[in-house]
Design a protein around this motif. Structure first.
Motif, short mmCIF file in Angstrom:
data_model
loop_
_atom_site.label_atom_id
_atom_site.label_comp_id
_atom_site.label_asym_id
_atom_site.label_seq_id
_atom_site.Cartn_x
_atom_site.Cartn_y
_atom_site.Cartn_z
N ASN A 68 0.83 -1.21 0.00
CA ASN A 68 0.00 0.00 0.00
C ASN A 68 0.86 1.27 0.00
O ASN A 68 0.53 2.26 -0.66
N HIS A 128 -2.71 4.07 3.68
CA HIS A 128 -3.15 2.79 4.24
C HIS A 128 -1.99 1.86 4.60
O HIS A 128 -2.03 0.66 4.32
N ARG A 134 -14.32 -7.11 4.08
CA ARG A 134 -13.53 -5.94 3.68
C ARG A 134 -12.05 -6.33 3.68
O ARG A 134 -11.70 -7.37 4.23
N TYR A 135 -11.19 -5.47 3.11
CA TYR A 135 -9.74 -5.67 3.25
C TYR A 135 -8.96 -4.42 2.83
O TYR A 135 -8.97 -4.05 1.66
N PHE A 136 -8.31 -3.82 3.81
CA PHE A 136 -7.43 -2.68 3.50
C PHE A 136 -6.09 -3.14 2.95
O PHE A 136 -5.42 -2.40 2.26
N GLY A 137 -5.67 -4.35 3.33
CA GLY A 137 -4.38 -4.84 2.85
C GLY A 137 -3.21 -4.40 3.70
O GLY A 137 -2.07 -4.40 3.24
#
Lengths: 259, 259
Positions: B95, B102, B181-184
């Protein structure tokens, strides 16, 4: 841009600020939450209030225009498409309810099926993205560049994960794309494609209000928008769709075609 | 909190600000990016510089302490665990490279295997979360409440999506949790559990530096942390793990046990 579009744009900017304030102020009050098609498809009193606010404003200034809103879709008649507004008052209602973040307002204005103005307002971060036909894309009044070429192998791809289990497309995407992400709000996920942070966003289900604004951004920036089978998206119908960096689009399409 | 911990906390706050500034300023310069275990496992010159900065600071103030850092894991000796620091200089390097957002800095300090201080710094949003043993969890010096009870059916769950294709666990999660969900970035995804925005985050692969800080937050807030099989996480080993709201944990565990 002609005077009519310029004036309309000026109106929308004012309406959006007022709507965003309504939403931000609503966090001090108790939300009324209902489910729609299933337990994770939510609508709140704020979705309805914000939509009514926009309808009222549009009717006040443009009484002959047609409006397609997520919370009043059945009232829309597509026989006269000279002036059409498409509205999602709160895109990402689940995030609005669960996170109080990562949701947005989506609005677009079309004339005879041609996208003229598109808006994606990331309410909590106060980031207003807008696209004006033949004038480009802006973030808080600064012009945004065309994102650099991002291949699928180099790029993050966002998908509506819960609908992809058991699909061969998920395995291919997991192994062929750089990695997978998901904010859970089509407008916010699309913004990451528009700003070159993601290679693509692919949603297996979307309403017209989830697509109409982004199409205008994509056209201005040379991004690709289509259905999973490569055919044109109908901005008044919805369905599955992708918004993709041009350099990732062909590879992505070979994957989502199998969905 | 004793004087030693208080002083140590004061040092870390200063180091973190300096490190965050280094990272934010790095965006004007060309990054040097290398791959580690596979094409999507990245490390940059900034990961290394920031880690060296922390090691230098710790060695200057606490020359007898042990340090386990993501980019120098092989140098760590776990025979003396009286004073142990665990560092991920940039958690979410992908990211950092692809989004310039993020990602976070993760640091924790343990004494004889007991977590004393944990830090998660969301660098771009300038949000510093920290946990102090027996004193609670703070965001930018304001104390955070224990998150409300969130069941799996009501809650968003984050997973490292790419590793879940073909798994029965994904189908069950997709149908039993509110949504996925997934922000990573493990630190950022965990923050959403800590603040009550997600019910849980479950990662199929993690290093000790991805877990050590969050364990301390979880203990202060009554959140559950374990491996997928329900056993304790070893903060010096890593592996799969979950951080979960207490009200979602049992249901989540029946799903991830099958992973």
């Amino acid at each position: 841009m002609n005077k009519y579009i310029q004036d309309t744009h000026a109106h929308v900017l004012i309406w959006l600020e007022e709507a965003a304030n309504m939403i931000r102020e609503s966090f001090t009050e108790q939300l009324i939450i209902e489910t729609k098609s299933n337990f994770s498809d939510l609508v709140t009193n704020m979705d309805k209030s914000v939509q009514n606010f926009f309808i009222q404003k549009i009717m006040e200034y443009y009484p002959t225009h047609q409006i397609l809103g997520e919370e009043s879709a059945e009232q829309f008649k597509d026989t006269n498409r000279e002036h059409v507004w498409v509205i999602d008052p709160i895109d990402g209602t689940a995030n609005f309810v669960k996170q109080q973040d990562h949701f947005c307002i989506l609005i677009s204005y079309y004339e005879n099926d041609i996208g003229k103005l598109g808006y994606i307002y990331d309410v909590m971060n106060k980031n207003l993205y807008y696209a004006i036909e033949n004038a480009g894309v802006f973030l808080n009044n600064s012009k945004l560049p065309t994102p650099p070429a991002i291949s699928l192998q180099e790029g993050l791809v966002s998908i509506d994960v819960r609908n992809w289990y058991g699909k061969a497309s998920l395995e291919r995407l997991a192994t062929e794309a750089f990695d997978i992400r998901y904010f859970g709000c089509g407008g916010i996920d699309s913004i990451h494609v528009i700003t070159g942070k993601f290679a693509a966003f692919a949603a297996s289900i979307a309403g017209p209000w989830d697509i109409a604004a982004q199409r205008i951004f994509a056209k201005e920036l040379g991004l690709c928008v289509s259905k999973f089978d490569g055919s044109d998206v109908n901005y008044l119908k919805g369905g599955n769709w992708v918004i993709s960096n041009k350099a990732a689009y062909e590879d992505l399409l070979t994957i989502v075609k199998e969905f």
